[in-house]
Write a protein that holds these residues in place. Structure first.
Motif, PDB file in Angstrom:
ATOM      1  N   LEU A 155      90.480  80.562  65.062  1.00 35.62           N
ATOM      2  CA  LEU A 155      89.848  79.938  63.906  1.00 35.62           C
ATOM      3  C   LEU A 155      90.897  79.409  62.937  1.00 35.62           C
ATOM      4  CD1 LEU A 155      87.091  82.579  63.042  1.00 35.62           C
ATOM      5  CD2 LEU A 155      86.851  80.494  64.410  1.00 35.62           C
ATOM      6  N   THR A 156      90.507  78.399  62.179  1.00 31.02           N
ATOM      7  CA  THR A 156      91.374  77.954  61.092  1.00 31.02           C
ATOM      8  C   THR A 156      91.153  78.900  59.916  1.00 31.02           C
ATOM      9  OG1 THR A 156      89.707  76.503  60.129  1.00 31.02           O
ATOM     10  CG2 THR A 156      91.192  75.530  61.788  1.00 31.02           C
ATOM     11  N   ASN A 172      85.424  81.088  55.084  1.00 33.74           N
ATOM     12  CA  ASN A 172      83.981  80.855  54.904  1.00 33.74           C
ATOM     13  C   ASN A 172      83.153  81.965  55.543  1.00 33.74           C
ATOM     14  OD1 ASN A 172      84.237  78.509  53.412  1.00 33.74           O
ATOM     15  ND2 ASN A 172      84.160  77.181  55.205  1.00 33.74           N
ATOM     16  N   ILE A 173      83.546  82.417  56.708  1.00 28.58           N
ATOM     17  CA  ILE A 173      82.830  83.512  57.373  1.00 28.58           C
ATOM     18  C   ILE A 173      82.852  84.767  56.505  1.00 28.58           C
ATOM     19  CG2 ILE A 173      82.942  85.138  59.324  1.00 28.58           C
ATOM     20  CD1 ILE A 173      83.839  82.723  61.047  1.00 28.58           C
ATOM     21  N   LEU A 174      84.016  85.051  55.937  1.00 27.63           N
ATOM     22  CA  LEU A 174      84.164  86.256  55.104  1.00 27.63           C
ATOM     23  C   LEU A 174      83.620  86.066  53.692  1.00 27.63           C
ATOM     24  CD1 LEU A 174      87.762  87.466  56.067  1.00 27.63           C
ATOM     25  CD2 LEU A 174      85.560  88.158  57.044  1.00 27.63           C
ATOM     26  N   GLU A 175      83.300  84.822  53.343  1.00 25.06           N
ATOM     27  CA  GLU A 175      82.822  84.494  52.006  1.00 25.06           C
ATOM     28  C   GLU A 175      83.859  84.822  50.933  1.00 25.06           C
ATOM     29  OE1 GLU A 175      78.950  86.310  51.553  1.00 25.06           O
ATOM     30  OE2 GLU A 175      78.169  85.265  53.310  1.00 25.06           O
ATOM     31  N   VAL A 176      85.109  84.414  51.215  1.00 27.15           N
ATOM     32  CA  VAL A 176      86.213  84.571  50.275  1.00 27.15           C
ATOM     33  C   VAL A 176      86.932  83.223  50.160  1.00 27.15           C
ATOM     34  CG1 VAL A 176      86.544  87.030  50.814  1.00 27.15           C
ATOM     35  CG2 VAL A 176      87.861  85.315  52.060  1.00 27.15           C
ATOM     36  N   LYS A 233      81.975  92.043  57.239  1.00 30.97           N
ATOM     37  CA  LYS A 233      81.788  90.676  57.746  1.00 30.97           C
ATOM     38  C   LYS A 233      82.786  90.397  58.868  1.00 30.97           C
ATOM     39  CE  LYS A 233      79.664  87.571  56.003  1.00 30.97           C
ATOM     40  NZ  LYS A 233      78.400  86.950  56.362  1.00 30.97           N
ATOM     41  N   ALA A 234      84.039  90.834  58.683  1.00 32.35           N
ATOM     42  CA  ALA A 234      85.053  90.643  59.725  1.00 32.35           C
ATOM     43  C   ALA A 234      84.674  91.429  60.979  1.00 32.35           C
ATOM     44  CB  ALA A 234      86.427  91.069  59.219  1.00 32.35           C
ATOM     45  N   CYS A 235      84.251  92.665  60.798  1.00 33.27           N
ATOM     46  CA  CYS A 235      83.840  93.506  61.939  1.00 33.27           C
ATOM     47  C   CYS A 235      82.660  92.889  62.676  1.00 33.27           C
ATOM     48  CB  CYS A 235      83.493  94.915  61.480  1.00 33.27           C
ATOM     49  SG  CYS A 235      84.912  95.891  60.968  1.00 33.27           S
ATOM     50  N   ASP A 236      81.707  92.368  61.941  1.00 35.72           N
ATOM     51  CA  ASP A 236      80.550  91.732  62.571  1.00 35.72           C
ATOM     52  C   ASP A 236      80.984  90.529  63.403  1.00 35.72           C
ATOM     53  OD1 ASP A 236      78.936  93.607  61.335  1.00 35.72           O
ATOM     54  OD2 ASP A 236      78.211  92.228  59.777  1.00 35.72           O
ATOM     55  N   PHE A 237      81.869  89.722  62.845  1.00 36.71           N
ATOM     56  CA  PHE A 237      82.321  88.545  63.587  1.00 36.71           C
ATOM     57  C   PHE A 237      83.155  88.940  64.811  1.00 36.71           C
ATOM     58  CE2 PHE A 237      85.240  85.112  64.634  1.00 36.71           C
ATOM     59  CZ  PHE A 237      84.318  84.110  64.900  1.00 36.71           C
ATOM     60  N   SER A 296      73.896  80.287  66.164  1.00 35.19           N
ATOM     61  CA  SER A 296      74.219  78.854  66.115  1.00 35.19           C
ATOM     62  C   SER A 296      75.434  78.545  65.231  1.00 35.19           C
ATOM     63  CB  SER A 296      73.015  78.039  65.667  1.00 35.19           C
ATOM     64  OG  SER A 296      72.575  78.450  64.392  1.00 35.19           O
ATOM     65  N   GLU A 297      75.563  79.245  64.106  1.00 29.81           N
ATOM     66  CA  GLU A 297      76.708  79.001  63.207  1.00 29.81           C
ATOM     67  C   GLU A 297      78.021  79.374  63.894  1.00 29.81           C
ATOM     68  OE1 GLU A 297      78.650  80.591  59.006  1.00 29.81           O
ATOM     69  OE2 GLU A 297      76.735  81.410  59.683  1.00 29.81           O
ATOM     70  N   TYR A 298      78.105  80.577  64.415  1.00 32.54           N
ATOM     71  CA  TYR A 298      79.341  81.037  65.051  1.00 32.54           C
ATOM     72  C   TYR A 298      79.599  80.308  66.364  1.00 32.54           C
ATOM     73  CZ  TYR A 298      79.424  84.989  61.760  1.00 32.54           C
ATOM     74  OH  TYR A 298      79.475  85.768  60.633  1.00 32.54           O
ATOM     75  N   ASN A 299      78.539  79.980  67.089  1.00 37.87           N
ATOM     76  CA  ASN A 299      78.689  79.271  68.353  1.00 37.87           C
ATOM     77  C   ASN A 299      79.335  77.904  68.119  1.00 37.87           C
ATOM     78  OD1 ASN A 299      78.453  78.785  71.123  1.00 37.87           O
ATOM     79  ND2 ASN A 299      76.465  77.834  70.861  1.00 37.87           N
TER      80      ASN A 299
END
Length: 174
Positions: free
Chosen positions: A22-23, A29-33, A57-61, A92-95
């Motif tokens: 990932l960039t 954005n995934i972590l909302e930071v 959030k990181a663990c979930d991803f 769909s977002e992560y895919n």
């Protein structure tokens, strides 16, 4: 239960992030930071506190157990990006994120450094390195490629022996 260890958690986030392809913008954005905050965390420059929500959030991803992720250094599988693609195929977002081209540092370390043409060369100029990368990701913007190549621990660089300008040649470390 072991106590939460910020240093281990930060190292796990960094290692998993690097293998995800990932960039930094996408991961922030995934972590909302903010991107800047994440850059500080990944660089270890500042002693910022990681909020449990952010770690979760990181663990979930990363499909990681929170307790282990915060107390033990985790080994990241070699094919981690492919693993994430499979696990998040219904999200769909992560895919979409994982279907986009990976970050240039990921491409350098995980694809270029393992490419037979690159490995067998005695060093290539930047324009030829770009051609190899474009075999995998046609048209990818490679504006900071020289800098990214020089930062990679899998690539060595040196000045071209026959060029007058400051032209580098790049080669896989053996």
């Amino acid at each position: 239960m072991k106590a939460y260890n910020a240093k281990i958690t930060t190292e796990n986030i960094k290692n998993h992030f690097e293998k995800s392809g990932l960039t930094i913008e996408v991961f922030a954005n995934i972590l909302e930071v903010s991107k800047r905050w994440l850059e500080y965390i990944l660089a270890g420059e500042k002693n910022y506190e990681l909020a449990p929500y952010t770690i979760q959030k990181a663990c979930d991803f990363f499909i990681a157990d929170f307790r282990k992720f915060t107390t033990e250094l985790q080994t990241v599988p070699e094919d981690f990006r492919e693993f994430l693609k499979k696990k998040h195929s219904r999200n769909s977002e992560y895919n979409k994120i994982l279907s986009d081209a990976p970050s240039v540092p990921f491409i350098i370390d995980e694809i270029l450094a393992k490419d037979d043409e690159f490995i067998s060369s005695n060093g290539l100029e930047l324009k030829f390195v770009k051609q190899i990368i474009w075999k995998y990701y046609p048209g990818l913007k490679l504006t900071n490629l020289s800098s990214d190549l020089q930062k990679s621990s899998f690539i060595k660089h040196r000045l071209h022996p026959h060029k007058k300008k400051k032209t580098n040649i790049y080669q896989a470390k053996k």
